[in-house]
Design a protein around this motif. Structure first.
Motif, mmCIF file in Angstrom:
data_model
loop_
_atom_site.group_PDB
_atom_site.id
_atom_site.type_symbol
_atom_site.label_atom_id
_atom_site.label_comp_id
_atom_site.label_asym_id
_atom_site.label_seq_id
_atom_site.Cartn_x
_atom_site.Cartn_y
_atom_site.Cartn_z
ATOM 1 N N THR A 38 3.188 8.387 3.926
ATOM 2 C CA THR A 38 4.656 8.458 4.815
ATOM 3 C C THR A 38 5.184 9.812 4.953
ATOM 4 O O THR A 38 4.656 10.707 4.073
ATOM 5 N N GLN A 39 6.189 10.014 5.696
ATOM 6 C CA GLN A 39 6.839 11.374 5.397
ATOM 7 C C GLN A 39 7.521 11.776 4.075
ATOM 8 O O GLN A 39 7.571 12.612 3.752
ATOM 9 N N ARG A 40 7.988 10.421 3.376
ATOM 10 C CA ARG A 40 8.429 10.552 2.220
ATOM 11 C C ARG A 40 7.422 10.969 0.983
ATOM 12 O O ARG A 40 7.895 11.552 0.188
ATOM 13 N N LEU A 66 18.298 11.896 -3.515
ATOM 14 C CA LEU A 66 17.525 11.973 -2.184
ATOM 15 C C LEU A 66 16.856 10.901 -1.609
ATOM 16 O O LEU A 66 16.232 10.788 -0.659
ATOM 17 N N GLN A 67 16.866 9.749 -2.592
ATOM 18 C CA GLN A 67 16.463 8.521 -2.338
ATOM 19 C C GLN A 67 15.011 8.566 -1.885
ATOM 20 O O GLN A 67 14.636 8.043 -0.909
ATOM 21 N N LEU A 68 14.297 9.209 -2.628
ATOM 22 C CA LEU A 68 12.722 9.566 -2.540
ATOM 23 C C LEU A 68 11.984 8.065 -2.416
ATOM 24 O O LEU A 68 10.937 7.916 -1.599
ATOM 25 N N SER A 69 12.521 6.989 -3.019
ATOM 26 C CA SER A 69 11.876 5.809 -2.777
ATOM 27 C C SER A 69 12.759 4.577 -2.593
ATOM 28 O O SER A 69 14.068 4.778 -3.348
ATOM 29 N N TYR A 103 0.904 -1.396 0.072
ATOM 30 C CA TYR A 103 0.034 0.036 0.035
ATOM 31 C C TYR A 103 0.890 1.205 -0.088
ATOM 32 O O TYR A 103 0.750 2.305 -0.732
ATOM 33 N N LYS A 104 1.705 1.269 0.892
ATOM 34 C CA LYS A 104 2.604 2.599 0.959
ATOM 35 C C LYS A 104 3.773 2.824 -0.043
ATOM 36 O O LYS A 104 3.841 3.769 -0.613
ATOM 37 N N ARG A 105 4.216 1.674 -0.503
ATOM 38 C CA ARG A 105 4.998 1.612 -1.640
ATOM 39 C C ARG A 105 4.430 2.009 -2.974
ATOM 40 O O ARG A 105 5.114 2.836 -3.819
ATOM 41 N N SER A 106 3.317 1.380 -3.340
ATOM 42 C CA SER A 106 2.547 1.755 -4.332
ATOM 43 C C SER A 106 2.152 3.199 -4.490
ATOM 44 O O SER A 106 2.116 3.677 -5.696
ATOM 45 N N SER A 107 1.766 3.675 -3.204
ATOM 46 C CA SER A 107 1.316 5.110 -3.384
ATOM 47 C C SER A 107 2.518 5.970 -3.601
ATOM 48 O O SER A 107 2.562 7.089 -4.236
ATOM 49 N N LEU A 108 3.613 5.708 -3.139
ATOM 50 C CA LEU A 108 4.869 6.593 -3.034
ATOM 51 C C LEU A 108 5.511 6.388 -4.645
ATOM 52 O O LEU A 108 5.513 7.473 -5.261
ATOM 53 N N ASN A 109 5.705 5.324 -5.107
ATOM 54 C CA ASN A 109 6.213 5.130 -6.384
ATOM 55 C C ASN A 109 5.247 5.657 -7.432
ATOM 56 O O ASN A 109 5.906 6.397 -8.411
ATOM 57 N N LEU A 110 3.853 5.412 -7.245
ATOM 58 C CA LEU A 110 2.965 6.051 -8.487
ATOM 59 C C LEU A 110 2.879 7.536 -8.348
ATOM 60 O O LEU A 110 2.784 8.290 -9.315
ATOM 61 N N LEU A 111 3.091 8.057 -6.983
ATOM 62 C CA LEU A 111 3.170 9.548 -6.769
ATOM 63 C C LEU A 111 4.185 10.062 -7.377
ATOM 64 O O LEU A 111 4.105 11.096 -8.098
ATOM 65 N N LEU A 112 5.427 9.538 -7.404
ATOM 66 C CA LEU A 112 6.667 9.982 -7.827
ATOM 67 C C LEU A 112 6.617 10.049 -9.249
ATOM 68 O O LEU A 112 7.064 10.945 -9.831
ATOM 69 N N TRP A 116 7.898 14.797 0.948
ATOM 70 C CA TRP A 116 9.214 15.004 0.175
ATOM 71 C C TRP A 116 9.054 14.886 -1.256
ATOM 72 O O TRP A 116 9.442 15.768 -2.216
ATOM 73 N N VAL A 117 8.230 13.774 -1.648
ATOM 74 C CA VAL A 117 8.101 13.524 -3.201
ATOM 75 C C VAL A 117 7.212 14.981 -3.704
ATOM 76 O O VAL A 117 7.666 15.367 -4.928
ATOM 77 N N ILE A 118 6.262 15.343 -3.133
ATOM 78 C CA ILE A 118 5.603 16.565 -3.594
ATOM 79 C C ILE A 118 6.235 17.702 -3.557
ATOM 80 O O ILE A 118 6.232 18.612 -4.519
#
Length: 276
Positions: free
Chosen positions: A205-207, A253-256, A78-87, A210-212
């Motif tokens: 998450t906090q990341r 920045l290692q955003l993901s 859930y969290k990784r799909s959100s982060l990667n798709l947002l990026l 940072w992605v935004i």
């Protein structure tokens, strides 16, 4: 049979909600406005292409995790799909947005397509929100609460149709974009709240912040650095600079947590290619 009926029913409801736009615009504003909206929708929907691949990968993983009652894996997906798709979605949107005006002018498109710019913006923002909330539909659909996927789709349809009719009559194609954004924002909020209350799952998450911020900073730098460059040369240089800036800073920045394995794989392939 019941499960499949709900799944297909949910898909039909979602498609219905997405299809009402063009019909409403064509009815109230004519085919020309409908064509501009269709063009804007196509550009905005390019953002969603990576989502389809991730969905097909995530479904078997989620199904297995639910079967094993492995909530840690579900939470991670859930969290990784959100982060990667947002990026990825912010990258594609910004790439389109920084070049939109220049592309319309360089291609000699009709002035009416300038009106479609803000339609692209709102529809893209809707898609970014949809992708930024991760594989919430797939998590619900593979759980024992799969019926909720259908019922939330009904809510989307009930929101989309009246909002479209009211706002298109008042504001034209931009009204349809506003109704789309509003309906999908509420739709995804309902899903987030449901998953939080039922399973204590959240996609952010906090990341995420940072992605935004990273996306906004890259846009600002490229926009002001290349604002006086026009034509196809301007599009090329602006695009190249943006890709280089966004990719390099995201890696730095290692955003993901999934970026480094991809980079390592690319490095290995380049080394093998050089040896060959």
């Amino acid at each position: 049979l019941t499960l499949m009926s709900f799944v297909y029913g949910g898909n039909l409801v979602t498609i219905g909600a997405q299809s009402v736009d063009f019909l409403t615009i064509a009815s109230y504003r004519g085919l020309t406005s409908g064509a501009v909206f269709d063009f804007s929708s196509y550009l905005a929907n390019v953002i969603q292409v990576p989502q389809r691949s991730l969905i097909s990968i995530s479904i078997p993983v989620l199904s297995r995790a639910w079967k094993d009652k492995d909530m840690e894996t579900i939470d991670r997906v859930y969290k990784r799909s959100s982060l990667n798709l947002l990026l990825v979605s912010i990258f594609i949107f910004t790439f389109i947005w920084i070049n939109y005006d220049n592309a319309v002018a360089a291609l000699g498109l009709d002035a009416i397509y300038e009106e479609g710019k803000w339609v692209v913006f709102l529809l893209a923002l809707k898609n970014i929100i949809d992708m930024g909330t991760g594989v919430n539909a797939q998590i619900i659909g593979t759980s024992t609460h799969w019926r909720f996927d259908f019922f939330s789709g009904i809510i989307l349809l009930l929101l989309a149709v009246p909002l479209n009719i009211i706002l298109v009559r008042e504001y034209g194609i931009i009204g349809s974009a506003i109704s789309n954004f509003t309906a999908y924002f509420i739709y995804n909020t309902i899903r987030i709240v449901f998953l939080k209350r039922k399973f204590n799952l959240l996609p952010f998450t906090q990341r995420t912040v940072w992605v935004i911020l990273h996306g906004a900073a890259c846009f600002a730098i490229i926009h002001f650095a290349f604002q006086n460059m026009n034509g196809f040369s301007g599009i090329f240089l602006r695009s190249f600079a943006f890709i280089a800036l966004y990719a390099s800073t995201a890696i730095w920045l290692q955003l993901s947590p999934d970026i480094n394995p991809v980079v390592d794989t690319l490095k290995k392939r380049l080394r093998l290619g050089n040896k060959g």
